[in-house]
Design an enzyme around this catalytic site. Structure first.
Site, PDB file in Angstrom:
ATOM      1  N   LYS B  39       0.795  -1.222   0.000  1.00  0.00           N
ATOM      2  CA  LYS B  39       0.000   0.000   0.000  1.00  0.00           C
ATOM      3  C   LYS B  39       0.831   1.276   0.000  1.00  0.00           C
ATOM      4  O   LYS B  39       0.304   2.353  -0.260  1.00  0.00           O
ATOM      5  CB  LYS B  39      -0.972   0.000   1.186  1.00  0.00           C
ATOM      6  CG  LYS B  39      -2.058  -1.057   1.080  1.00  0.00           C
ATOM      7  CD  LYS B  39      -3.009  -0.792  -0.077  1.00  0.00           C
ATOM      8  CE  LYS B  39      -4.232  -1.698   0.012  1.00  0.00           C
ATOM      9  NZ  LYS B  39      -5.186  -1.433  -1.074  1.00  0.00           N
ATOM     10  N   SER B 256      -3.128 -13.184   3.361  1.00  0.00           N
ATOM     11  CA  SER B 256      -3.516 -12.764   2.009  1.00  0.00           C
ATOM     12  C   SER B 256      -2.409 -13.074   1.002  1.00  0.00           C
ATOM     13  O   SER B 256      -2.700 -13.376  -0.156  1.00  0.00           O
ATOM     14  CB  SER B 256      -3.900 -11.283   1.986  1.00  0.00           C
ATOM     15  OG  SER B 256      -2.773 -10.475   2.154  1.00  0.00           O
TER      16      SER B 256
END
Lengths: 99, 299
Positions: B39, B256
């Site tokens: 991110k 994830s």
């Protein structure tokens, strides 16, 4: 002794779109049992095939994580609130926000 | 420090995919970014785009609804550039996350836990509507600078690091920025590269940052015409693979990340044994923020 179970947004489609439900229950396990009896479609989202709470499902009584209490045997009392929260911190907005 | 965002290593997964000897599995190790996750790329890109357009100026506060990796990236970049950061997050966010964000100087606005991310987003809208001149709201779900960061950086890095040998790109859909941006650029470079998007197999799941598109709000930046295929992954299968990656590869990654590799295995299962493939995915972050989860102690 009614306790209130809060139903998180991603599970509401399997619970008649309800955001909460109340049950008479002496423990967290009993309350979740009533919840998944009333809304059968919820069961596979909350429990594994052998009846254990799925690993990413965190359950709180008021603000206490039942993992650090007596897990599913954690006693409940009148007016308690049970929350079901998946262990994802970031989260994503759901359809409810759009509506 | 912000120059250190991007150019992450491409790791070769050596052992856990051995049942597919004709396939090379590679993953971008995004925890090498200074904020610890993929991110950092879109957060920096959205902030730079805001500075370029004038939407972000001195005296404004960066605001968004996120308790995840994007929040950490905003807080880190905001601190480094001298902009205040305000984050709305549900009470249900972990104590550890709140501590990280607060340590980086972000102001936290806590919203009701049972309203989840929806409640936090509503709060941001309310605050911004009251005094729009005070805030810069990047909105990662709608901001093209999100996917453009992957178009400019992630895809080109993968192309160079595989010496243009990549045959498949596999990535999850969250905001969809990683998949959309990387796929668009890879298809420019070689239209034959097959791009596969991943989703959780149910609306209620434990894969941070992943979106179950049928039940979630579709992000404005998402383009459903891009994927050659879309596959589903289960949280429990990802948990099993997290442990294998740690014990067999020495890679301590997030659920994830393991789920992304599971998607690669599903793709590999469809490749003829006589063929050869180089499948690349993105490991969004390491296990460091997930060590408190129950699955580590369960069989």
């Amino acid at each position: 002794m009614p306790v209130k179970v809060m139903i998180p947004s991603p599970l509401r489609p399997y619970a008649g779109k309800r955001d909460s439900a109340e049950f008479n229950a002496r423990t967290v396990g009993e309350a979740l049992g009533h919840l998944t009896t009333e809304f059968g479609d919820l069961r596979k989202h909350l429990f594994t095939e052998d009846g254990k709470l799925r690993s990413f499902v965190n359950v709180y009584v008021n603000d206490e994580d039942i993992r650090y209490l007596a897990k599913e045997n954690t006693p409940t009392k009148d007016g308690d609130t049970i929350s079901i929260i998946p262990s994802i911190a970031g989260g994503v907005p759901t359809m409810e926000l759009a509506s | 420090m912000l120059d250190r965002i991007g150019n992450t290593p491409l790791l070769r997964i050596e052992r856990v995919g051995q049942e597919f000897p004709n396939v090379e599995f590679c993953a971008k190790a995004e925890w090498f970014n200074p904020g610890g996750s993929v991110k950092d790329r879109p957060a920096l890109s959205m902030i730079q785009a805001g500075l370029a357009s004038g939407a972000l100026q001195r005296g404004k506060t960066i605001i968004d609804a996120t308790s995840g990796n994007t929040g950490i990236a905003y807080a880190m970049i905001g601190a480094a550039l001298g902009f205040p950061v305000q984050l709305c997050l549900p009470d249900s966010a972990s104590h550890e996350r709140k501590r990280i964000l607060a340590a980086l100087g972000a102001e936290l606005v806590i919203t009701a836990g049972d309203e989840g991310t929806d409640g936090a987003i509503r709060k941001v809208h309310e605050i911004v509507e009251q005094s729009p001149e005070k805030y810069f709201y990047p909105d990662q779900y709608s901001n093209p600078a999100n996917w453009q960061s992957h178009y400019r950086t992630t895809a080109n890095e993968i192309w160079q690091q595989t010496s243009s040998r990549i045959t498949h790109f596999v990535a999850a859909l969250g905001t969809s920025g990683t998949f959309v941006g990387t796929t668009r650029r890879l298809k420019d470079l070689n239209p034959a590269i097959r791009c596969v998007s991943l989703q959780p197999d149910a609306s209620f799941h434990g894969l941070e940052g992943w979106k179950h598109m049928p039940t979630a709000i579709r992000p404005a930046i998402y383009d459903d015409a891009l994927a050659d295929e879309n596959l589903e992954v289960s949280t429990e299968d990802a948990y099993q693979l997290v442990k294998r990656l740690a014990r067999e590869e020495g890679l301590l990654v997030s659920p994830s990340a393991a789920a992304a590799l599971l998607g690669c295995f599903k793709v590999a299962a469809g490749i003829p044994k006589t063929g050869h493939a180089v499948i690349v995915t993105v490991f969004a972050d390491s296990a460091s923020k997930y060590l408190n989860e129950r699955f580590w102690d369960e069989e």
